[in-house]
Structures are given as C-alpha cells and as structure tokens.
Design a protein around this motif. Structure first.
Motif, PDB file in Angstrom:
ATOM      1  N   TYR A   7      59.309  17.021   3.699  1.00 60.87           N
ATOM      2  CA  TYR A   7      60.082  17.027   4.942  1.00 60.87           C
ATOM      3  C   TYR A   7      60.937  18.292   5.037  1.00 60.87           C
ATOM      4  CZ  TYR A   7      63.265  15.481   8.621  1.00 60.87           C
ATOM      5  OH  TYR A   7      63.987  15.383   9.780  1.00 60.87           O
ATOM      6  N   ALA A   8      61.548  18.677   3.912  1.00 59.23           N
ATOM      7  CA  ALA A   8      62.394  19.878   3.887  1.00 59.23           C
ATOM      8  C   ALA A   8      61.565  21.131   4.159  1.00 59.23           C
ATOM      9  CB  ALA A   8      63.091  19.989   2.528  1.00 59.23           C
ATOM     10  N   GLU A   9      60.366  21.185   3.571  1.00 55.85           N
ATOM     11  CA  GLU A   9      59.489  22.343   3.790  1.00 55.85           C
ATOM     12  C   GLU A   9      59.034  22.420   5.240  1.00 55.85           C
ATOM     13  OE1 GLU A   9      56.577  21.390   0.846  1.00 55.85           O
ATOM     14  OE2 GLU A   9      57.380  22.829  -0.620  1.00 55.85           O
ATOM     15  N   SER A  14      59.321  25.235  10.321  1.00 59.36           N
ATOM     16  CA  SER A  14      59.513  25.165  11.759  1.00 59.36           C
ATOM     17  C   SER A  14      60.646  26.081  12.221  1.00 59.36           C
ATOM     18  CB  SER A  14      59.811  23.728  12.171  1.00 59.36           C
ATOM     19  OG  SER A  14      59.955  23.617  13.565  1.00 59.36           O
ATOM     20  N   LYS A  15      61.758  26.093  11.461  1.00 62.05           N
ATOM     21  CA  LYS A  15      62.920  26.905  11.841  1.00 62.05           C
ATOM     22  C   LYS A  15      62.700  28.396  11.611  1.00 62.05           C
ATOM     23  CE  LYS A  15      66.377  23.288  10.953  1.00 62.05           C
ATOM     24  NZ  LYS A  15      67.524  22.868  10.116  1.00 62.05           N
ATOM     25  N   HIS A  16      61.861  28.740  10.630  1.00 65.13           N
ATOM     26  CA  HIS A  16      61.708  30.144  10.256  1.00 65.13           C
ATOM     27  C   HIS A  16      60.324  30.693  10.603  1.00 65.13           C
ATOM     28  CE1 HIS A  16      65.529  30.251   8.024  1.00 65.13           C
ATOM     29  NE2 HIS A  16      65.238  29.012   7.688  1.00 65.13           N
ATOM     30  N   SER A  17      59.667  30.104  11.594  1.00 68.96           N
ATOM     31  CA  SER A  17      58.325  30.550  11.968  1.00 68.96           C
ATOM     32  C   SER A  17      58.295  32.006  12.416  1.00 68.96           C
ATOM     33  CB  SER A  17      57.761  29.659  13.082  1.00 68.96           C
ATOM     34  OG  SER A  17      57.509  28.369  12.595  1.00 68.96           O
ATOM     35  N   LYS A  18      59.361  32.432  13.118  1.00 70.00           N
ATOM     36  CA  LYS A  18      59.402  33.818  13.599  1.00 70.00           C
ATOM     37  C   LYS A  18      59.391  34.806  12.443  1.00 70.00           C
ATOM     38  CE  LYS A  18      61.670  33.141  18.068  1.00 70.00           C
ATOM     39  NZ  LYS A  18      62.833  33.510  18.918  1.00 70.00           N
ATOM     40  N   GLU A  19      60.212  34.516  11.427  1.00 73.25           N
ATOM     41  CA  GLU A  19      60.263  35.412  10.268  1.00 73.25           C
ATOM     42  C   GLU A  19      58.940  35.391   9.500  1.00 73.25           C
ATOM     43  OE1 GLU A  19      62.490  33.277  11.186  1.00 73.25           O
ATOM     44  OE2 GLU A  19      64.535  33.978  10.879  1.00 73.25           O
ATOM     45  N   ILE A  20      58.336  34.213   9.399  1.00 75.48           N
ATOM     46  CA  ILE A  20      57.060  34.096   8.687  1.00 75.48           C
ATOM     47  C   ILE A  20      55.969  34.857   9.437  1.00 75.48           C
ATOM     48  CG2 ILE A  20      55.267  32.464   7.952  1.00 75.48           C
ATOM     49  CD1 ILE A  20      57.523  30.411   7.525  1.00 75.48           C
ATOM     50  N   ALA A  21      55.949  34.711  10.770  1.00 76.92           N
ATOM     51  CA  ALA A  21      54.959  35.439  11.576  1.00 76.92           C
ATOM     52  C   ALA A  21      55.158  36.944  11.428  1.00 76.92           C
ATOM     53  CB  ALA A  21      55.084  35.026  13.046  1.00 76.92           C
ATOM     54  N   PHE A  69      50.811  34.839  17.061  1.00 74.62           N
ATOM     55  CA  PHE A  69      50.850  34.477  15.653  1.00 74.62           C
ATOM     56  C   PHE A  69      51.835  33.326  15.440  1.00 74.62           C
ATOM     57  CE2 PHE A  69      49.353  37.234  11.933  1.00 74.62           C
ATOM     58  CZ  PHE A  69      49.002  36.122  11.189  1.00 74.62           C
ATOM     59  N   LEU A  70      52.990  33.422  16.097  1.00 72.23           N
ATOM     60  CA  LEU A  70      54.006  32.373  15.996  1.00 72.23           C
ATOM     61  C   LEU A  70      53.471  31.044  16.519  1.00 72.23           C
ATOM     62  CD1 LEU A  70      56.887  31.358  15.517  1.00 72.23           C
ATOM     63  CD2 LEU A  70      57.510  32.293  17.754  1.00 72.23           C
ATOM     64  N   PHE A  71      52.823  31.092  17.661  1.00 78.45           N
ATOM     65  CA  PHE A  71      52.272  29.875  18.240  1.00 78.45           C
ATOM     66  C   PHE A  71      51.215  29.264  17.323  1.00 78.45           C
ATOM     67  CE2 PHE A  71      51.163  26.896  21.457  1.00 78.45           C
ATOM     68  CZ  PHE A  71      49.792  26.739  21.372  1.00 78.45           C
ATOM     69  N   LEU A  72      50.381  30.142  16.742  1.00 80.98           N
ATOM     70  CA  LEU A  72      49.333  29.660  15.851  1.00 80.98           C
ATOM     71  C   LEU A  72      49.916  28.970  14.619  1.00 80.98           C
ATOM     72  CD1 LEU A  72      46.191  29.718  15.664  1.00 80.98           C
ATOM     73  CD2 LEU A  72      46.444  31.713  14.185  1.00 80.98           C
ATOM     74  N   LEU A  73      50.998  29.535  14.089  1.00 80.29           N
ATOM     75  CA  LEU A  73      51.640  28.939  12.916  1.00 80.29           C
ATOM     76  C   LEU A  73      52.247  27.583  13.251  1.00 80.29           C
ATOM     77  CD1 LEU A  73      53.374  32.051  11.289  1.00 80.29           C
ATOM     78  CD2 LEU A  73      51.280  30.921  10.566  1.00 80.29           C
TER      79      LEU A  73
END
Length: 237
Positions: A7-9, A14-21, A69-73
C-alpha cells in the motif's frame, strides 16, 4: 504474487509519478527511453485505446512525451494493483474526442505549398516529409496533416500549419473587384521585390537559412509567383 506492491509503495508511486517519468525519460539516451515506452505501452493489459491514440509524433516534443509517459505509468499502476484490472480501461479525454486526421495527396500539397506536383514528389524522395518515403512507397500517396515538413534550413513545419497558412493567405489575398488577377499578383510580388531588393530566386530563394519572418514571406511570395504564372498561362490560351 511473488513480488507484491505494498500500500505504501502504491501511494509513493502515485504521488511521485512525475519524477519517475522524468527519470525514465533519459535525454542522454533518448532512443532507449522511446523503446522502453513502446514496450510498456504494448505489454500492459487493457491498453487498446491507449495504443491506438499514440503515434510517433509524441516523441518529437519532450514535454508531450513526458506527459504520455506519466499517463502510461499511472495506467501501469492501476493494472498492477487493481483486482478488477481486467475490466478496467483508463482513457484520456483526448481519446474520446479525437478528431479524424486529414490526409493529402501530392497534388493537393502542391497547391498548399505553392509548388508543382513534381517538386512535391522530389521532396518525398529527399525525405523532406518526415517519416514518409517516396510516393511509390506510400501505398495511397497520402500524407497526414500531422506530418512534419523539413525546410532547406532544417526547420520543421507541420503540414496542418502550412494548410492553415494557405487558407489565411487565400482570404487575405482576395483580389479587389476593380483589379484583374494578373495585375494584383504582379503588384504584390513587386512589394516583396522592393522589400528584399531583388527577385525571389536571387534573395530568399537563394538563402540556406531563413528567419521566421523570411520563412513566412518566402511562402507567401512563392505562392504569389505560382498564381502569377498561372494567370500568364491562362491569358495565353
């Protein structure tokens, strides 16, 4: 499931998708980022609407690519964590309201670009229309409005923008009722010759690199020359 997403992951992703993308979109090795995106897009479940709405043009603009990319993630996260993933399809608003993409034949493009059909075919052979091969290799000889045309100076212009510019020129270049077509086009051409101190082929037509203003003037000037030539031909018949 051997590797559960906690759940934490899930919340962190979800919160950091922009940075991951942003991290995945590696500009130092852009081709690898494009390949990763394509593999992910085709590998995930319930992705038909997503894949159908994507084309190679998204890779030409880094911000657009990052957004996709963000949407795909986000879609990947839903598919990986939802128990109802098999029945879940994420859709972007633009997919629902996507408009039909127009296509043009070389003959139609010759009108909009203000050149001959032969010139359009030569440009196709030279690869001036990005991603489009010679007309013989293009089954229906149709070029999408989203295709980029590469100018001699290396500048990229969408076919759609050229068509829109042509439409605007048609409206603005309406011949006054008290003046014949040939006189009007000749007068307009003379204004450009005075502005650039010479004929088109010796001025803008001979330059390898044009400023944005010169690029616009060159297209209008070339269009007027084509119209003048047509009027001369009609007057001789």
């Amino acid at each position: 499931m051997l590797m559960p997403i906690t759940y934490a992951e899930k919340n962190f992703f979800s919160k950091h998708s922009k940075e991951i993308a942003r991290d995945l979109l590696n500009l130092s090795n852009f081709d690898n980022s494009v390949l990763l995106f394509k593999v992910l897009a085709h590998a995930m479940k319930n992705n038909d609407n997503i894949v159908k709405a994507l084309d190679e043009s998204i890779f030409e603009n880094t911000e657009v690519f990052k957004e996709k990319f963000l949407f795909l993630l986000q879609h990947a996260l839903v598919q990986a964590t939802s128990q109802e993933a098999a029945a879940t399809v994420m859709e972007e608003p633009e997919i629902k309201s996507a408009r039909p993409i127009k296509e043009y034949t070389p003959k139609e493009l010759s009108r909009y670009f203000g050149v001959s059909v032969v010139t359009i075919h030569n440009w196709l052979k030279q690869g001036r229309f990005e991603g489009i091969g010679p007309a013989g290799d293009n089954k229906h000889n149709h070029i999408s409005e989203d295709t980029f045309y590469k100018t001699p100076a290396g500048k990229k212009v969408r076919v759609r923008d050229v068509v829109e510019m042509w439409g605007k020129q048609e409206t603005e270049s309406a011949v006054p009722q008290n003046e014949d077509n040939l006189s009007y086009y000749t007068r307009q051409i003379a204004m450009y010759e005075e502005k650039y101190h010479g004929e088109f082929e010796q001025t803008l037509g001979a330059k390898d690199a044009l400023t944005p203003e010169e690029e616009t003037d060159a297209q209008v000037w070339r269009y007027l020359l084509g119209r003048q030539k047509l009027e001369f031909r009609n007057s001789e018949e």
